[in-house]
Design a protein around this motif. Structure first.
Motif, short mmCIF file in Angstrom:
data_model
loop_
_atom_site.label_atom_id
_atom_site.label_comp_id
_atom_site.label_asym_id
_atom_site.label_seq_id
_atom_site.Cartn_x
_atom_site.Cartn_y
_atom_site.Cartn_z
N HIS A 134 44.40 26.06 46.78
CA HIS A 134 43.20 26.90 46.74
C HIS A 134 42.23 26.32 45.72
CE1 HIS A 134 45.67 29.99 48.78
NE2 HIS A 134 46.63 29.49 48.01
N PRO A 135 40.93 26.57 45.91
CA PRO A 135 39.96 26.13 44.90
C PRO A 135 40.12 26.94 43.61
CG PRO A 135 38.87 26.90 46.93
CD PRO A 135 40.30 27.28 47.04
N HIS A 136 40.03 26.28 42.48
CA HIS A 136 40.14 26.99 41.20
C HIS A 136 39.16 26.40 40.21
CE1 HIS A 136 43.72 29.02 42.56
NE2 HIS A 136 44.41 27.90 42.70
N THR A 137 39.11 27.00 39.02
CA THR A 137 38.33 26.46 37.91
C THR A 137 39.09 26.73 36.62
OG1 THR A 137 37.14 28.48 37.26
CG2 THR A 137 36.19 27.22 39.08
N HIS A 180 40.72 31.16 31.75
CA HIS A 180 41.28 31.63 33.02
C HIS A 180 40.47 31.04 34.16
CE1 HIS A 180 37.99 34.61 33.48
NE2 HIS A 180 38.13 34.83 32.18
N CYS A 181 41.02 31.10 35.34
CA CYS A 181 40.30 30.68 36.53
C CYS A 181 39.19 31.68 36.81
CB CYS A 181 41.26 30.60 37.72
SG CYS A 181 40.43 30.13 39.26
N HIS A 182 38.05 31.17 37.30
CA HIS A 182 36.94 32.09 37.60
C HIS A 182 36.52 32.00 39.07
CE1 HIS A 182 33.92 34.96 36.43
NE2 HIS A 182 34.22 34.81 35.16
N ALA A 183 37.40 31.51 39.94
CA ALA A 183 37.11 31.50 41.37
C ALA A 183 37.17 32.93 41.90
CB ALA A 183 38.12 30.62 42.10
N SER A 184 36.51 33.17 43.03
CA SER A 184 36.57 34.52 43.59
C SER A 184 37.49 34.53 44.81
CB SER A 184 35.18 35.05 43.94
OG SER A 184 34.38 34.02 44.42
N GLU A 188 42.11 38.38 42.08
CA GLU A 188 43.28 37.72 42.65
C GLU A 188 43.63 36.47 41.84
OE1 GLU A 188 42.85 36.04 46.54
OE2 GLU A 188 45.01 35.96 46.86
N HIS A 189 42.61 35.68 41.50
CA HIS A 189 42.90 34.42 40.81
C HIS A 189 43.48 34.65 39.43
CE1 HIS A 189 41.20 31.25 43.55
NE2 HIS A 189 40.87 32.38 44.16
N ILE A 190 43.08 35.74 38.78
CA ILE A 190 43.69 36.05 37.49
C ILE A 190 45.08 36.66 37.70
CG2 ILE A 190 43.52 37.54 35.46
CD1 ILE A 190 40.53 37.02 35.41
N GLY A 193 48.09 34.47 38.05
CA GLY A 193 48.70 33.78 36.90
C GLY A 193 47.88 32.69 36.24
N LEU A 194 46.61 32.54 36.65
CA LEU A 194 45.82 31.43 36.10
C LEU A 194 45.07 31.86 34.84
CD1 LEU A 194 44.54 29.86 39.43
CD2 LEU A 194 46.15 28.84 37.79
N TYR A 195 45.78 31.83 33.72
CA TYR A 195 45.19 32.17 32.42
C TYR A 195 46.08 31.63 31.32
CZ TYR A 195 48.53 35.87 33.56
OH TYR A 195 49.65 36.54 33.98
CU CU Z 1 41.72 30.26 40.88
#
Ligand code: CU
Length: 335
Positions: A134-137, A180-184, A188-190, A193-195
């Motif tokens: 998935h795309p992430h940041t 943390h990830c800031h994708a939309s 969901e992205h937070i 577990g992306l932090y």
């Molecule tokens: Cu993400």
């Protein structure tokens, strides 16, 4: 979806803490834990308070609590220090309570991601590689330019699967931050577990202390946009099974972050003691001397305390539901 714990796993967690109150349930707990007697359908065997085997996840809350990632440093000709990390996003199934599996999205294979630690004034370079599907940041809290803010549509924006980007900024301000990830969709992205925690030490450092990182989080294991499992550092009751050992009289410094999704507030309470609170760790002067604080999502505090007596002291969310579903542990004070 085919991912994450099935609904059948949820009663398993409740079985760990049968309708007893928080304090009662523990009487049968930590002292006589058993090793992962959980069947494949996720039901815990009777009589055992199961625990998650750290080998399953590849990370151990008992180590993570004192784990700091300083990255690699080098000196520029100007004398300035550049500090660098490589962070890889990857999809990974983890176990958040015995038998309760969760299809997480991770930074460097763990939840929370590594606790990045830098010193005021350094130049920081975070090479982010997206190995996820998935795309992430990576969006850092701190002071930096828009191009390196890690949000969709600004600068490089989303980092697609297989892509990479170097986030670069100065280490400022001093304090306790996070990323943390800031994708939309952001929740969901937070929630997946992306932090992770992000510490910027003052140039002169802080007084010596036994330093701990506690990231308050939770897991929506049945996709109903509510959490079924609550924790600090991901694994429910991890520090109820393995108390955090501290020395009597020694300064203990806790980096406490709340990243919990879906619930508006989290809280931290300690038994038998009080602590000094340094909001966001930005000032050397505490603002409060208390035994309980509340945090909204993304809020963090540095807490300092000394334990005057030996023994076991509970700490937990002072929200009974969270505590009973995993957000509870012990400090064991020894000489
Ligand atoms: Cu993400």
């Amino acid at each position: 979806m085919g991912a994450g714990a099935t609904a059948a796993s949820i009663p398993a967690l409740r079985a760990l803490m049968p309708d007893q109150g928080l304090h009662d349930a523990l009487a049968a707990g930590p002292a006589e834990h058993h090793h992962g007697h959980v069947s494949h359908d996720g039901s815990a065997h009777a009589g055992g308070v199961g625990r998650v085997d750290p080998r399953v996840n590849g990370f151990d809350p008992s180590e993570l609590v004192r784990g700091f990632d300083q990255g690699r440093t080098r000196r520029l000709a100007s004398g300035r220090t550049v500090r660098e990390w490589e962070i890889v996003a990857a999809d990974k199934e983890i176990e958040v309570a015995p038998g309760v599996r969760f299809a997480a999205w991770t930074y460097n294979g763990r939840v929370p991601g590594p606790t990045l630690r830098a010193r005021e004034g350094e130049r920081l370079r975070v090479r982010f590689v997206n190995g996820s599907h998935h795309p992430h940041t990576m969006h850092f809290h701190g002071i930096h330019t828009a191009d390196h803010d890690g949000v969709p549509g600004v600068g490089r924006g989303l980092i697609e699967p297989g892509g990479s980007f170097v986030y670069e900024f100065d280490a400022e301000p001093v304090g306790f931050h996070h990323y943390h990830c800031h994708a939309s969709p952001l929740a969901e992205h937070i929630a997946k577990g992306l932090y992770g925690a992000f510490i910027i030490d003052p140039k002169r450092g802080r007084p010596d202390a036994d330093e701990l990182v506690l990231v308050q989080n939770g897991f929506d294991t049945n996709f109903d946009r509510e959490n079924e499992v609550y924790a600090v550092n991901t694994v429910a009751f991890a520090y109820a099974h393995d108390s955090i050992r501290v020395k009597r009289g020694e300064l203990v410094r806790i980096y406490l972050l709340n990243i919990l999704e879906f619930d508006p507030l989290n809280s931290f309470h300690i038994h038998g003691n009080f602590f000094h609170r340094f909001p966001t760790g930005t000032s050397p002067e505490p603002t409060e001397f208390t035994d309980i604080i509340a945090q909204v999502q993304g809020q963090r505090d540095v807490l300092e305390l000394r334990f005057p007596f030996i023994g076991k002291y509970m700490f937990h969310a002072h929200k009974t539901e969270f505590a009973e579903l995993g957000w509870m542990g012990f400090f064991e004070v020894v000489d």
